[in-house]
Design a protein around this motif. Structure first.
Motif, mmCIF file in Angstrom:
data_model
loop_
_atom_site.group_PDB
_atom_site.id
_atom_site.type_symbol
_atom_site.label_atom_id
_atom_site.label_comp_id
_atom_site.label_asym_id
_atom_site.label_seq_id
_atom_site.Cartn_x
_atom_site.Cartn_y
_atom_site.Cartn_z
ATOM 1 N N ARG A 18 50.764 58.972 24.938
ATOM 2 C CA ARG A 18 50.904 58.036 23.822
ATOM 3 C C ARG A 18 50.814 56.585 24.280
ATOM 4 N NH1 ARG A 18 56.458 57.171 20.800
ATOM 5 N NH2 ARG A 18 56.747 55.931 22.651
ATOM 6 N N ASP A 19 51.368 56.271 25.426
ATOM 7 C CA ASP A 19 51.428 54.882 25.878
ATOM 8 C C ASP A 19 50.420 54.563 26.973
ATOM 9 O OD1 ASP A 19 53.579 54.355 24.136
ATOM 10 O OD2 ASP A 19 54.990 55.189 25.581
ATOM 11 N N ASP A 20 49.446 55.428 27.193
ATOM 12 C CA ASP A 20 48.487 55.213 28.286
ATOM 13 C C ASP A 20 47.706 53.911 28.119
ATOM 14 O OD1 ASP A 20 49.344 57.544 29.338
ATOM 15 O OD2 ASP A 20 47.515 58.680 28.919
ATOM 16 N N ARG A 21 47.214 53.664 26.915
ATOM 17 C CA ARG A 21 46.431 52.438 26.697
ATOM 18 C C ARG A 21 47.281 51.190 26.885
ATOM 19 N NH1 ARG A 21 43.394 53.360 21.218
ATOM 20 N NH2 ARG A 21 44.512 55.305 21.164
ATOM 21 N N ALA A 22 48.523 51.245 26.440
ATOM 22 C CA ALA A 22 49.404 50.087 26.592
ATOM 23 C C ALA A 22 49.677 49.801 28.069
ATOM 24 C CB ALA A 22 50.717 50.321 25.846
ATOM 25 N N VAL A 23 49.834 50.853 28.865
ATOM 26 C CA VAL A 23 50.066 50.669 30.301
ATOM 27 C C VAL A 23 48.838 50.059 30.967
ATOM 28 C CG1 VAL A 23 50.428 51.916 32.469
ATOM 29 C CG2 VAL A 23 51.801 52.474 30.470
ATOM 30 N N LEU A 24 47.661 50.544 30.630
ATOM 31 C CA LEU A 24 46.436 49.982 31.201
ATOM 32 C C LEU A 24 46.233 48.532 30.778
ATOM 33 C CD1 LEU A 24 44.019 53.004 30.803
ATOM 34 C CD2 LEU A 24 45.071 52.153 32.900
ATOM 35 N N ARG A 25 46.543 48.234 29.530
ATOM 36 C CA ARG A 25 46.415 46.862 29.039
ATOM 37 C C ARG A 25 47.391 45.935 29.767
ATOM 38 N NH1 ARG A 25 47.435 47.853 23.795
ATOM 39 N NH2 ARG A 25 45.448 48.912 23.641
ATOM 40 N N ALA A 26 48.604 46.412 30.006
ATOM 41 C CA ALA A 26 49.595 45.609 30.719
ATOM 42 C C ALA A 26 49.172 45.381 32.170
ATOM 43 C CB ALA A 26 50.962 46.278 30.672
ATOM 44 N N ALA A 27 48.596 46.399 32.801
ATOM 45 C CA ALA A 27 48.124 46.242 34.181
ATOM 46 C C ALA A 27 46.993 45.222 34.248
ATOM 47 C CB ALA A 27 47.658 47.583 34.729
ATOM 48 N N ARG A 28 46.091 45.259 33.281
ATOM 49 C CA ARG A 28 44.997 44.291 33.246
ATOM 50 C C ARG A 28 45.535 42.870 33.044
ATOM 51 N NH1 ARG A 28 41.313 45.108 28.486
ATOM 52 N NH2 ARG A 28 42.849 43.802 27.491
#
Length: 68
Positions: A27-37
């Motif tokens: 569920r939160d995969d995209r949010a984690v990738l966005r935060a890393a970017r």
């Protein structure tokens, strides 16, 4: 055991104990990738490098290696 199977077991246990349901896997995969970017762009600014989108950095690396 897969993530879905573990999620189903955790959901069953939560319903039996009256606890809140766990979030579904991924569920939160995209949010984690966005935060890393965002963090990488922030570090680039602190290091004095241009804070461009990561695709531009990858494309420029490819362009430099292709021209050799």
């Amino acid at each position: 055991m897969t993530a879905i199977e573990q999620y189903l077991i955790d959901t069953y246990r939560a319903s039996q104990h009256g606890d809140p349901m766990p979030p579904p896997p991924g569920r939160d995969d995209r949010a984690v990738l966005r935060a890393a970017r965002s963090y990488e762009q922030f570090r680039a600014v602190l290091d004095g490098r241009p804070a461009r989108h990561p695709w531009w950095a990858a494309l420029s690396r490819l362009w430099v290696t292709a021209r050799r």
